[in-house]
Design an enzyme around this catalytic site. Structure first.
Site, PDB file in Angstrom:
ATOM      1  N   ARG A 185       0.842  -1.204   0.000  1.00 53.38           N
ATOM      2  CA  ARG A 185       0.000   0.000   0.000  1.00 53.38           C
ATOM      3  C   ARG A 185       0.875   1.251   0.000  1.00 53.38           C
ATOM      4  O   ARG A 185       0.525   2.270  -0.587  1.00 53.38           O
ATOM      5  CB  ARG A 185      -0.907   0.019   1.233  1.00 53.38           C
ATOM      6  CG  ARG A 185      -1.912  -1.122   1.301  1.00 53.38           C
ATOM      7  CD  ARG A 185      -2.712  -1.025   2.579  1.00 53.38           C
ATOM      8  NE  ARG A 185      -3.677  -2.094   2.763  1.00 53.38           N
ATOM      9  CZ  ARG A 185      -3.429  -3.218   3.441  1.00 53.38           C
ATOM     10  NH1 ARG A 185      -2.231  -3.437   3.957  1.00 53.38           N
ATOM     11  NH2 ARG A 185      -4.370  -4.127   3.578  1.00 53.38           N
ATOM     12  N   ASP A 233     -10.546  -4.194   8.892  1.00 51.24           N
ATOM     13  CA  ASP A 233      -9.609  -5.197   9.412  1.00 51.24           C
ATOM     14  C   ASP A 233     -10.293  -6.057  10.486  1.00 51.24           C
ATOM     15  O   ASP A 233     -10.095  -7.268  10.550  1.00 51.24           O
ATOM     16  CB  ASP A 233      -8.362  -4.502   9.975  1.00 51.24           C
ATOM     17  CG  ASP A 233      -7.603  -3.736   8.891  1.00 51.24           C
ATOM     18  OD1 ASP A 233      -7.611  -4.204   7.739  1.00 51.24           O
ATOM     19  OD2 ASP A 233      -7.022  -2.676   9.191  1.00 51.24           O
TER      20      ASP A 233
HETATM   21  O1  LMR Z   1      -5.101  -4.160   0.356  1.00 48.66           O
HETATM   22  C1  LMR Z   1      -5.329  -3.155  -0.308  1.00 48.66           C
HETATM   23  O2  LMR Z   1      -4.485  -2.653  -1.066  1.00 48.66           O
HETATM   24  C2  LMR Z   1      -6.700  -2.518  -0.258  1.00 48.66           C
HETATM   25  C3  LMR Z   1      -7.218  -2.337   1.138  1.00 48.66           C
HETATM   26  O3  LMR Z   1      -6.337  -1.607   1.941  1.00 48.66           O
HETATM   27  C4  LMR Z   1      -7.589  -3.633   1.789  1.00 48.66           C
HETATM   28  O4  LMR Z   1      -7.135  -3.884   2.930  1.00 48.66           O
HETATM   29  O5  LMR Z   1      -8.343  -4.403   1.197  1.00 48.66           O
END
Ligand code: LMR
Ligand code: NAD
Length: 312
Positions: free
Chosen positions: A93, A153
């Site tokens: 990211r 999350d």
């Molecule tokens: O993982 C990613 O790049 C996209 C997002 O932050 C996610 O956690 O799905």
């Protein structure tokens, strides 16, 4: 004065932006304005019209428009930023930081020009640093600029725990703290199934595996999709945060908040437990952490600081 529906603008009409617009309209959180760059104006209008045409079928009342003109966002109660690039397999990211920081600065100027008292929820990655950028650029009070990571999350963590125990997701609770990266901190000690601590129900090895899968949850989807990143669960997460603010629910949700001494950190945006309501982030809840948990959170905060340091 006539009572008016809330107005929510979503900047970026890609996978996450369009899905969030639809979910918010389906929940009748307000009228939705979907914004993208001029080159994407027609597809953005097309997506908005297509969503609007779903409203009689599903029975929701909301106006949904697509535009490239920020004047249409005037007086938004809440703005969600999803504009920018997403990672591809093999990228982190953090690789998105400088491209997306430029986009954050330009869209934030436009947002506050037309809605100087709005609330902003940021999704764009790397989201802790992008929320910081939007905060600095906007001039808004810290409680009005909020980042999304912990709801997503935690949702991933709850999904994996519910699968492990073969129980309803509704009965599984958890808390993921820290930055939205591979060293985020799922707090097992504060996680339960039907009020029973998870440590009593799942072996340490299996819990460790669930924590690891949660940390890499975004990457797992990126690997499977091949071209882009997750959007259904991220959009659901943004929708629950928008609802908490617009309906003044005072939900206890993890948010990326600006810290001024909480958890021992300052001048940083980081994921922490918050109370989200009509004033935005109304409280930051400070949990007691063990030495190991604090060390894990320090590591995650260091990763966020490293990204902030490369911001141009
Ligand atoms: O993982 C990613 O790049 C996209 C997002 O932050 C996610 O956690 O799905
Ligand atoms: N924080 C999180 O939990 C989380 C979850 C999912 C995705 N994300 C991030 O959200 C971002 C968007 O993901 P996506 O899947 O929707 O990507 P996408 O490529 O499908 O959509 C991004 C959209 O932003 C638009 N855009 C680019 N520059 C713009 C500008 N200056 N003004 C307005 N719009 C602009 C693009 O034209 C595109 O339509 C990515 O950075 C991704 O990593 C974060």
């Amino acid at each position: 004065m006539a009572i008016k529906r809330s107005k929510v603008s979503v900047i970026g009409s890609g996978f996450t932006g369009a899905t969030t617009a639809l979910m918010m309209a389906q929940k009748e959180l307000g009228d939705v304005v979907l914004v993208d760059i001029p080159d994407m104006e027609d597809p953005t209008k097309g997506k908005a019209l297509d969503m609007l045409e779903a409203s009689p079928v599903q029975g929701f009342d909301a106006s949904i428009i697509g535009t490239a003109n920020y004047e249409d966002t005037k007086d938004s109660d809440l703005v969600i930023i999803t504009a920018g690039i997403a990672r591809k397999p093999g990228m982190s990211r953090d690789d998105l930081v400088n491209t997306n920081a430029k986009i954050m600065k330009s869209v934030t100027k436009e947002i506050v020009n037309y809605s100087p008292d709005t609330y902003i929820v940021v999704l764009t990655n790397p989201v802790d640093a992008m929320t910081y950028t939007v905060f600095k650029e906007s001039g808004l009070p810290k409680e009005r600029v909020i980042g999304q990571s912990g709801v997503l999350d935690t949702a991933r963590f709850r999904t994996f725990v519910a699968q492990e125990l073969n129980l309803s997701v509704k009965d599984v609770t958890g808390f993921v703290l820290g930055g939205h990266g591979d060293d985020m901190v799922p707090l097992i000690r504060y996680s339960y199934a039907g009020g029973i601590p998870l440590e009593k129900l799942i072996s340490k090895d299996r819990l460790d595996a669930i924590v690891e899968r949660t940390r890499k949850g975004g990457g797992e989807i990126v690997g499977l999709l091949g071209n882009g990143s997750a959007y259904y669960a991220p959009a659901a997460s943004l929708t629950v945060m928008a609802e908490a603010i617009l309906k003044d629910q005072r939900r206890v949700l993890p948010s990326i908040a600006y810290l001024e001494g909480e958890y021992g950190y300052s001048d940083i945006y980081l994921g922490v437990p918050t109370v989200l309501g009509g004033k935005g982030i109304e409280e930051i809840i400070e949990l007691d952490l063990t030495e190991d948990e604090k060390a894990a959170l320090d590591k995650s905060a260091d990763s966020v600081k490293n990204v902030l340091n490369v911001l141009e």
